[in-house]
Write an enzyme that holds these catalytic residues in place. Structure first.
Site, short mmCIF file in Angstrom:
data_model
loop_
_atom_site.label_atom_id
_atom_site.label_comp_id
_atom_site.label_asym_id
_atom_site.label_seq_id
_atom_site.Cartn_x
_atom_site.Cartn_y
_atom_site.Cartn_z
N HIS A 66 0.84 -1.20 0.00
CA HIS A 66 0.00 0.00 0.00
C HIS A 66 0.88 1.25 0.00
O HIS A 66 0.57 2.23 -0.68
CB HIS A 66 -0.89 0.05 1.25
CG HIS A 66 -2.00 -0.96 1.26
ND1 HIS A 66 -3.29 -0.63 1.56
CD2 HIS A 66 -2.01 -2.29 1.02
CE1 HIS A 66 -4.06 -1.71 1.51
NE2 HIS A 66 -3.30 -2.73 1.19
N GLN A 79 13.69 -5.17 -6.02
CA GLN A 79 13.07 -5.91 -7.13
C GLN A 79 13.10 -5.15 -8.45
O GLN A 79 13.34 -5.73 -9.50
CB GLN A 79 11.63 -6.26 -6.75
CG GLN A 79 10.91 -7.07 -7.81
CD GLN A 79 9.72 -7.81 -7.25
OE1 GLN A 79 9.87 -8.69 -6.41
NE2 GLN A 79 8.55 -7.47 -7.71
N HIS A 100 4.36 -14.41 -7.51
CA HIS A 100 3.08 -14.76 -6.88
C HIS A 100 1.96 -13.88 -7.45
O HIS A 100 0.81 -14.05 -7.11
CB HIS A 100 3.17 -14.58 -5.37
CG HIS A 100 3.20 -13.14 -4.91
ND1 HIS A 100 4.02 -12.18 -5.47
CD2 HIS A 100 2.52 -12.49 -3.93
CE1 HIS A 100 3.84 -11.02 -4.86
NE2 HIS A 100 2.93 -11.18 -3.92
N TRP A 104 -0.21 -7.38 -7.05
CA TRP A 104 -0.44 -6.38 -8.10
C TRP A 104 0.79 -5.51 -8.35
O TRP A 104 1.09 -5.15 -9.48
CB TRP A 104 -1.66 -5.52 -7.77
CG TRP A 104 -2.03 -4.57 -8.88
CD1 TRP A 104 -2.17 -3.23 -8.77
CD2 TRP A 104 -2.32 -4.89 -10.26
NE1 TRP A 104 -2.54 -2.69 -10.00
CE2 TRP A 104 -2.62 -3.69 -10.93
CE3 TRP A 104 -2.33 -6.08 -11.00
CZ2 TRP A 104 -2.94 -3.62 -12.29
CZ3 TRP A 104 -2.65 -6.02 -12.36
CH2 TRP A 104 -2.94 -4.81 -12.97
N ASN A 105 1.54 -5.20 -7.28
CA ASN A 105 2.75 -4.39 -7.51
C ASN A 105 3.75 -5.17 -8.35
O ASN A 105 4.31 -4.64 -9.31
CB ASN A 105 3.39 -3.96 -6.18
CG ASN A 105 2.51 -2.96 -5.46
OD1 ASN A 105 2.25 -1.88 -5.96
ND2 ASN A 105 2.02 -3.35 -4.31
N SER A 106 3.97 -6.44 -8.00
CA SER A 106 4.92 -7.25 -8.78
C SER A 106 4.43 -7.39 -10.22
O SER A 106 5.21 -7.36 -11.17
CB SER A 106 5.10 -8.63 -8.14
OG SER A 106 5.67 -8.49 -6.87
N GLU A 160 5.10 -4.21 -11.97
CA GLU A 160 6.55 -4.04 -12.16
C GLU A 160 7.04 -4.92 -13.31
O GLU A 160 7.89 -4.51 -14.10
CB GLU A 160 7.28 -4.35 -10.85
CG GLU A 160 7.06 -3.25 -9.81
CD GLU A 160 7.35 -3.66 -8.37
OE1 GLU A 160 8.01 -4.69 -8.15
OE2 GLU A 160 6.89 -2.95 -7.45
N ASP A 210 -6.03 -11.20 -4.80
CA ASP A 210 -6.20 -10.83 -6.21
C ASP A 210 -5.25 -11.58 -7.13
O ASP A 210 -5.33 -11.45 -8.35
CB ASP A 210 -5.97 -9.32 -6.39
CG ASP A 210 -4.58 -8.87 -5.92
OD1 ASP A 210 -4.01 -9.53 -5.03
OD2 ASP A 210 -4.06 -7.88 -6.46
N GLN A 211 -4.33 -12.36 -6.55
CA GLN A 211 -3.27 -12.97 -7.37
C GLN A 211 -3.80 -13.88 -8.49
O GLN A 211 -3.28 -13.83 -9.62
CB GLN A 211 -2.28 -13.71 -6.47
CG GLN A 211 -1.56 -12.78 -5.49
CD GLN A 211 -1.06 -13.49 -4.25
OE1 GLN A 211 -0.93 -14.71 -4.23
NE2 GLN A 211 -0.77 -12.73 -3.19
N1 UDP Z 1 9.78 -6.51 -3.24
C1 UDP Z 1 11.08 -6.07 -3.21
N2 UDP Z 1 12.05 -6.98 -2.96
C2 UDP Z 1 11.82 -8.29 -2.76
C3 UDP Z 1 10.47 -8.74 -2.82
C4 UDP Z 1 9.47 -7.82 -3.07
O1 UDP Z 1 11.37 -4.88 -3.40
O2 UDP Z 1 12.77 -9.03 -2.53
C5 UDP Z 1 8.72 -5.51 -3.48
C6 UDP Z 1 8.18 -5.59 -4.87
O3 UDP Z 1 8.99 -4.83 -5.75
C7 UDP Z 1 6.77 -5.06 -4.72
C8 UDP Z 1 6.41 -5.38 -3.27
O4 UDP Z 1 7.62 -5.77 -2.64
O5 UDP Z 1 6.76 -3.65 -4.90
C9 UDP Z 1 5.44 -6.52 -3.16
O6 UDP Z 1 4.16 -6.08 -3.51
P1 UDP Z 1 3.12 -7.04 -4.21
O7 UDP Z 1 1.87 -6.26 -4.40
O8 UDP Z 1 3.70 -7.64 -5.42
O9 UDP Z 1 2.93 -8.23 -3.21
P2 UDP Z 1 2.56 -8.30 -1.64
O10 UDP Z 1 3.81 -8.10 -0.88
O11 UDP Z 1 1.54 -7.21 -1.36
O12 UDP Z 1 2.01 -9.69 -1.52
#
Ligand code: UDP
Length: 462
Positions: free
Chosen positions: A18, A343, A358, A361-363, A366, A382-383
C-alpha cells in the site's frame, strides 16, 4: 498547469504493497504542483529512515498505531491492530485537517483526502469535516469490478462458480472467469470473512459519496474494458498508474543489492530466472523444495528471494521452515538465494530472463513496466485474477497448474520456466508482448499520457 492551491492528505494501510504506490502517487501530485501531506505509522516511517529512503518534498505526519515495532501477523492480534489503527489514524487525520484549515494563517487547507483500501474510517473523517475524499485502489480495476458485482446481486452466482471448477462466469467488462481466477475472498470457504466485510464497507462508503472517486493503479490501455464506468456511473474509476517507483522510491534497499547486481552482471543477457513471492506470503518447506527442484531442473542461473520471516510461522510449519532447503549445495552452485532485493533493479537488469511471481499487483505491474515475461504462480487474494490477466489477456507469460492436491510440483515449475525462456514461436511471442506492454506503460505516465492527463483533469475539476 500548476495547481498550487491543492493540498492532498494521504493515509495508507501500513504494508509495503500500500505504501509504495501511495508514495509514488504523491510524487506524481507534487510534480503537478500539489502540496502533499502523508500520514504514516511510526513503524513504517522508521523503516524508511533505516533504509535511508525518506522521499523528498513530502510533509510527513507520523503517528503511533500502537505497533511501533511493526505488526506481525503470526504473533499479533489483527482485530486489535485494526481497532487501534482506526482510532489513532482518525485522530491524526482530524488534527491534520483542522491544523491546516483556513482559520490558521499561513496554512494550505486540505482539498482532498486519499486513502488506500481497508481504511473506510478515513472517508468518514473527511466527510465529517467537509473535505472531498478518494479511494486509491491498489489492485487492478478488474478485481474492483468483481467485488462490485459480488456486492450488487451476483454474489450467489460468483459463489456457485467458486465451488464448480468447470464453470465459467461472464461479468461485464471482464474476460470469462473460472473459479481459479476469482478473488479468494469471494470463496464460501474463505477464512478471512472480515476482509470481504471490510471491502464491502469500503465500497459502500464510496458509493454513498455525492461524487464517488476511485483512483486505480492501472492505465487505460491495460484494462480498457474493466475501467469503463459501471451501472451508469454508480462506480467510475480514474486510472492513474502504473504507480511504480521510477528510480528513487524503492522502499527497502537491502545491503546485498550491490552484490546481487554484480552477480547478475556476470550472467549472459536474458538468462536469469528471478523468483520472488512479495512481502507477505510464506511458503511451506515442501513448496520451496518443489521450486528448488524446478530451478535445478531448468539448469539456468536463478535469483531467489526467501524472506527471513519464513521461519516465523507458528507450530510445526514454522519449525519445518527453519530447516535448510534440501539440495542447498546444488542450489548455491547454480544461483543466489537472498532474503530481500531491490526488485525493480533486478527486473530492469539486462541479464534477467523471466520472473516467477506470486502475482501481487505491484509485482505484476513491475513485470509490465520492465517488460519481463512471467511464470505466474498465484496463491490468494487478487493474485489468481492477476495471473489470469498476465497469461490469457496480456499474454506475457504462462501460469503454473497445481496437481490434484493443490500443490505445484517441481516438474511443472521447470516446464513453465522453459516455455517462457524458450526461443520458439511461443516464447518469442511472450517476450514481444512483454515489450509491447512496457512501451504502453511508459507512454501512459508521460506528460501527455493517459494517466497524467486523467490526473490533471481531476485536479482541474475539484
Ligand atoms: N519486493 C522487493 N524486494 C523483494 C520482494 C518484493 O522490493 O525481494 C517488493 C516488490 O517490488 C513489490 C512489493 O515488494 O513492490 C510486493 O508487492 P506485491 O503487491 O507484489 O505483493 P505483496 O507483498 O503485497 O504480496
Amino acid at each position: 498547469m500548476a495547481q498550487t492551491q491543492h493540498h492532498f492528505l494521504l493515509v495508507t494501510y501500513p504494508v509495503q504493497g500500500h505504501i509504495n504506490p501511495a508514495l509514488e502517487f504523491s510524487k506524481r501530485l507534487i510534480i503537478l504542483g500539489v502540496k502533499v501531506t502523508f500520514t504514516i505509522p511510526v513503524s513504517a516511517y522508521r523503516k524508511m529512515i533505516k533504509a535511508g529512503r525518506v522521499p523528498e518534498g513530502f510533509n510527513f505526519v507520523v503517528f503511533s498505531d500502537g505497533f511501533d515495532d511493526g505488526f506481525n501477523s503470526n504473533t499479533n492480534d489483527h482485530m486489535l491492530f485494526m481497532t487501534q489503527m482506526k482510532r489513532r489514524g482518525s485522530e491524526t487525520l482530524k488534527e491534520t485537517i483542522l491544523s491546516n484549515s483556513a482559520q490558521n494563517n499561513g496554512s494550505t487547507p486540505i482539498t482532498c483526502l486519499v486513502y488506500t483500501p481497508l481504511l473506510p474510517w478515513a472517508a468518514e473523517v473527511a466527510r465529517g469535516l467537509n473535505v472531498p475524499s478518494a479511494l486509491l485502489w491498489i489492485q487492478p480495476a478488474s478485481i474492483l469490478r468483481v467485488y462490485y458485482y459480488y456486492f450488487n446481486g451476483y454474489d450467489k452466482l460468483i459463489r456457485d462458480c467458486c465451488n464448480e471448477p468447470s464453470w465459467s462466469i461472464e461479468l461485464p467488462g471482464l474476460p470469462s472467469l473460472k473459479s481459479r481466477d476469482l478473488p479468494s475472498f469471494c470463496f464460501p470457504s474463505n477464512p478471512y470473512g472480515f476482509i470481504l466485510d471490510a471491502v464491502k464497507e469500503q465500497l459502500d462508503m464510496v458509493a454513498s459519496e455525492e461524487k464517488p472517486i476511485i483512483f486505480v493503479n492501472s492505465f487505460d490501455a491495460l484494462e480498457e474494458e474493466a475501467l469503463k464506468e459501471i451501472d451508469d456511473g454508480k462506480l467510475s474509476m480514474i486510472a492513474i498508474g502504473p504507480l511504480v517507483p521510477r528510480g528513487d522510491l524503492v522502499f527497502e534497499k537491502s545491503k546485498d543489492d550491490d552484490d546481487i547486481m554484480e552477480w547478475m552482471t556476470t550472467k549472459p543477457k536474458g538468462s536469469i530466472v528471478y523468483v520472488a513471492f512479495g512481502s507477505l506470503l510464506v511458503l511451506t518447506k515442501k513448496q520451496k523444495d518443489a521450486i528448488a527442484q524446478g530451478l535445478l531442473g531448468s539448469e539456468r542461473p536463478f535469483l531467489w528471494v526467501i524472506r527471513d520471516e519464513d521461519a516465523n510461522l507458528k507450530g510445526e510449519e514454522g519449525e519445518e521452515n527453519k530447516e535448510k532447503l534440501s539440495c542447498m549445495e546444488e542450489l548455491e552452485k547454480l544461483g543466489l538465494i537472498v532474503p530481500w532485493c531491490s526488485q525493480l533493479e533486478v527486473l530492469s537488469h539486462p541479464s534477467l530472463g523471466c520472473f516467477v511471481t506470486h502475482c501481487g499487483w505491484n509485482s505484476t505491474l513491475e513485470s509490465i513496466v520492465c517488460g519481463v515475461p512471467v511464470v505466474a504462480f498465484p496463491h490468494w487474494n487478487d493474485q489468481p485474477m492477476n495471473a489470469k490477466l498476465l497469461a490469457d489477456v496480456w499474454e506475457t507469460g504462462v501460469r503454473v497448474a497445481p496437481n490434484e492436491d493443490g500443490a505445484v510440483e517441481g516438474e511443472e515449475i521447470r516446464k513453465c520456466i522453459e516455455m517462457v525462456m524458450a526461443d520458439d514461436e511461443k516464447g518469442i511471442a511472450m517476450r514481444n508482448n512483454a515489450n509491447k506492454w512496457k512501451d504502453l506503460a511508459s507512454a501512459a505516465v508521460k506528460e501527455t499520457g493517459s494517466s497524467n492527463t486523467n490526473l490533471k483533469s481531476f485536479l482541474e475539476l475539484i
